[in-house]
Design an enzyme around this catalytic site. Structure first.
Site, PDB file in Angstrom:
ATOM      1  N   GLY A 166       0.820  -1.218   0.000  1.00  0.00           N
ATOM      2  CA  GLY A 166       0.000   0.000   0.000  1.00  0.00           C
ATOM      3  C   GLY A 166       0.847   1.258   0.000  1.00  0.00           C
ATOM      4  O   GLY A 166       2.022   1.237  -0.408  1.00  0.00           O
ATOM      5  N   ASP A 172      -9.452   2.884   0.302  1.00  0.00           N
ATOM      6  CA  ASP A 172      -9.378   3.789  -0.858  1.00  0.00           C
ATOM      7  C   ASP A 172      -8.827   3.055  -2.069  1.00  0.00           C
ATOM      8  O   ASP A 172      -8.683   1.834  -2.079  1.00  0.00           O
ATOM      9  CB  ASP A 172      -8.563   5.054  -0.511  1.00  0.00           C
ATOM     10  CG  ASP A 172      -7.085   4.799  -0.224  1.00  0.00           C
ATOM     11  OD1 ASP A 172      -6.517   3.831  -0.766  1.00  0.00           O
ATOM     12  OD2 ASP A 172      -6.485   5.574   0.548  1.00  0.00           O
ATOM     13  N   LEU A 208       4.360   4.469   3.809  1.00  0.00           N
ATOM     14  CA  LEU A 208       4.082   5.191   5.066  1.00  0.00           C
ATOM     15  C   LEU A 208       5.282   5.984   5.547  1.00  0.00           C
ATOM     16  O   LEU A 208       5.140   6.856   6.408  1.00  0.00           O
ATOM     17  CB  LEU A 208       3.634   4.206   6.148  1.00  0.00           C
ATOM     18  CG  LEU A 208       2.315   3.479   5.879  1.00  0.00           C
ATOM     19  CD1 LEU A 208       1.931   2.619   7.074  1.00  0.00           C
ATOM     20  CD2 LEU A 208       1.192   4.474   5.582  1.00  0.00           C
ATOM     21  N   HIS A 213      -5.456   7.328  -8.380  1.00  0.00           N
ATOM     22  CA  HIS A 213      -6.594   7.216  -9.294  1.00  0.00           C
ATOM     23  C   HIS A 213      -6.154   6.941 -10.731  1.00  0.00           C
ATOM     24  O   HIS A 213      -6.735   6.053 -11.382  1.00  0.00           O
ATOM     25  CB  HIS A 213      -7.489   8.450  -9.193  1.00  0.00           C
ATOM     26  CG  HIS A 213      -8.117   8.599  -7.834  1.00  0.00           C
ATOM     27  ND1 HIS A 213      -9.064   9.544  -7.541  1.00  0.00           N
ATOM     28  CD2 HIS A 213      -7.928   7.892  -6.675  1.00  0.00           C
ATOM     29  CE1 HIS A 213      -9.437   9.430  -6.262  1.00  0.00           C
ATOM     30  NE2 HIS A 213      -8.733   8.443  -5.727  1.00  0.00           N
TER      31      HIS A 213
END
Ligand code: T3D
Length: 261
Positions: free
Chosen positions: A64, A143, A67, A88
């Site tokens: 993901g 998301d 971080l 996106h």
């Protein structure tokens, strides 16, 4: 020169796009998102490529968002802007590719990394795969398309459970939920994913891409609109070489030789 964060290779009609930051479990930063979108666009534009395999280098598919970019929260950009700019385009490129896509998931697929896997048409999981809706662990909502894909794939109750608890879903549990197509030994993950990709690549790839579009439309349409949409697509596909070949192969009792045209 900056190290490449994504590898691209194409052979036998299959493009393999490999997220390649193994020291950070292929976590997504600006460079990786940009390079992955570019590699996918390249696969989309290459007429010789008829199916795409998305995978990760090392012991993860993708952990993901990177971080470590939030180590100094004061200077970190707003996640809303980052999502629009970074994630996106990547998800939209993947979904709009016009060619079938297969995620080969080895190790962890967490947060937006899980979203990337969900955005592919099919998923092959290694027996060590783990899917984690990690967003809740850092106080965010799902998301990168997770709110769209997850409830549609596993149902409302399970999607809420996964998203609210953030517990890892192992490969067998993902198989039982229908989230992955098959579970294979970690050592043969790429080989198995490519075998599936070869099968898709030999299919009527234009019809496969339209199938994805039609199912997505059907999921948000009423029956009359879905029937209309199907009829429009069928009218277009009936003019395709693949439709002529499919019918000819049936009449001649032989395997079809589809070209995606
Ligand atoms: O602005 C925006 O970008 C908003 C967008 C948000 C979208 C999201 O994706 S939010 C969710 C972000 N992801 C996570 O919260 C997952 C964080 N990682 C983990 O929870 C664990 O690392 C894993 C469960 C994925 C794997 O655990 P484990 O024990 O197998 O590995 P590890 O030891 O934790 O990680 C190995 C290395 O990868 C380690 O580096 P080090 O300490 O050895 O130098 C670790 O820090 C690094 N790493 C793992 N995940 C990330 C990461 N580095 C940066 N970003 C990561 N997401």
């Amino acid at each position: 020169m900056a190290k490449e964060t994504v590898r691209f290779e194409a052979s036998e009609g299959i493009a393999t796009v490999t997220l390649d930051r193994p020291d950070r479990l292929n976590a997504i930063d600006d460079a990786l998102a940009r390079d992955a979108a570019a590699a996918l666009a390249r696969a989309g534009a290459d007429g010789a490529v008829r199916c795409v395999v998305l995978t990760g280098a090392g012991r993860a598919f993708c952990a993901g968002a990177d971080l470590k970019q939030f180590e100094d929260p004061a200077s970190a950009p707003s996640p809303g802007d980052v999502l629009r700019r970074r994630y996106h385009p990547l998800i939209e490129t993947l979904v709009g590719l016009g060619k079938p896509t297969v995620a080969a998931v080895g190790g962890v697929a967490a947060g937006a990394g899980m979203s990337l896997a969900l955005a592919c048409d099919l998923r092959v999981a290694a027996d060590d795969a783990r899917f984690i809706q990690a967003f809740v662990r850092i106080g965010l909502v799902p998301d990168s398309g997770a709110t769209y894909f997850l409830p549609r794939m596993v149902g409302w109750a399970k999607a809420l459970e996964l998203a609210m608890l953030g517990e890892p879903l192992d490969a067998q549990a993902a198989l039982a939920l229908g989230l992955v197509t098959r579970v294979v030994p970690a050592a043969s993950l790429l080989e198995e994913a490519r075998a599936l990709a070869r099968r898709l690549a030999a299919g009527p790839t234009r019809a496969l891409a339209e199938t994805r579009r039609a199912l997505a439309y059907g999921a948000r349409a009423d029956l009359a609109a879905a029937l209309d949409y199907e009829a429009d697509l069928q009218a277009q596909l009936a003019l395709s070489e693949d439709f002529r070949e499919g019918v000819a192969s049936f009449r001649e009792k032989r395997e079809a030789r589809f070209t995606g045209r």
